[in-house]
Every structure is written in C-alpha cells, then in structure tokens.
Design a protein around this motif. Sequence first.
Motif: not given
Length: 291
Positions: A106-111
């Motif tokens: 998984m990866e949090v791409l942006h906010r």
Amino acid sequence: MTDFFKGHGLGNDYIALEMAGLGFELTPPAVRLLCDRHTGVGSDGVLARVPSSAADFGLRIFNPDGSEAEKSGNGLRIFAAYLLEQGDVGERAPFTVETPGGLVRMEVLHRSADGVLSVEAEMGTARFGSADVGLAGPDRETEDEPLELESGDIVRINVVSIGNPHCVIFQDELDVEALRRRAPQISTHPAFARGVNVQFAVPMDPDGVDAWVWERGAGETRASGSSACAVAAAAVRRGMVSERQVAVRMPGGTLDVHVRDDWSLVLRGPVESVYRGALTDGMRRRLETLG
C-alpha cells in the motif's frame, strides 16, 4: 478507555483499533454491538491491528454481523489513513499489510487541501476458478453460468476471487429493487460454501462500469474496494471493456482499478478520516460480557 479511529471510503465506514491491550475479545456479539448505529459506535465493520511476521502490519477485518472477512479494499485504505494519523506510516512511503486474504502493498499517495487522502493498494491477483470461491461442482471458469435462486429466478454468474469470493452478474441496466431481492439469495446460496460477495454490473464505456454491491456479512453497500476489483477483472476478462484501467462507479462514488496483464490488481481511491473517540467504561463492560 479504549481509543478508536473512524474513517470512510466512499461512504463505506469502518472503526479501526489496536487488538493488543483491547481488554475484550472481538467476538461476533461484541463486533455487532460496536457496529450498531443506535447502541454502539456505528460502522460497516471493524479493523483490528494485529502483529505480523510477514508484513509491516497485520490486519483482521470484521463484518458488521460479526463474521470475519478475508480482505477489504475500502477497509485497507481506511486502515492506511489510521496508520498515517498514528504516525506509523508516511505519505509516498510504501508499506505492507498482512490480511487473511493475502499480503497487500500500500501507499498513501497524497492529501488534498480538505484532508481527503488518495490511497493505492495492490490487491493481489484475480483468479477465476470456481474452486477459488467455493462454488460447488468441478473446478471451472464461469462465464455467464446460470444459477437458479430460491425464488426461481435465474441469474448468470461470473465468479472471481481477490483473496475473498465474488460473484459478478452483468446486466443491461441496474434495477435496484430487483437487485435487492436477488442479491441476498445469491450471497447465501448453498452452492457457495463460504457465501459470496455479489456485484451487479453494467459496462458503460471502454473504461467504465456502473456497479451495485451486496457484501457478504454486511448487505447493501455504497461502495466496496474488493468488489470494484472483481467487477473490473471480470469485465476485462469478458471483453466488456477494452481498457485495463477501469473506473468502477458505485452509489458512493468511483474507484479506479488497474487490471495488469498478469491479472494482478491495483486499486486507487479516496479515504476520509471522520473522528477519533474512546469507549466509555460502561461500553467496555458491556463488550467484556460479550467476550
């Protein structure tokens, strides 16, 4: 006090908490109480962080009826938001999560400016054999295979496993009232040994499908990540769409699925944090009696 986190992905909401030191067992009655929207916290399920020797984090996923799910695309993305807020992961920093349905990268791409996260999850490889979803009979691929329901209706099924079982039915249009009658009969059909998640889908564009979802153990759902993956994989395999980047549009919103040539799946979509809270001593005592 037991702290918990609540988030949602396209209206599909989950509670996330730490299994360690919880003080009560997540038995089916306890999960049902936590998920109850009148007497509990209220959610479509519970995400419990557990230790893992195979990945950076371990995760158990509970349906609102108290049963346990192998994998959940929305649940995993909400879990990523929880880990980010805990300070356990960072943005643009890949990590792995072990679920009963397999390991997920998984990866949090942006906010975004209003706090909405874009999260990507590699959901594993789609498999199309009937044995992979616990469908009775010899192992085979189902391509619009007829299935008779208790009501006497016939639906034509396409089964897909994403580490959890799915049954995709392609239609010309989405008649929601008819779907609400048929979906529970499919989900609990005796031909499926473990039950099955159900998706009715209408291909609309070379790269887009409209879908309606009934989740095993949860019922009608505004959106589902693993269901979106199943719909996209089945649509590509059946030639219902011509692109491998598929937008799956559900009542709660759209999730994007990349169906790779080897049938591995990458899911991308939004997640929002809703709130943090703590269970009162009275609620903890009730949960302890149910454990």
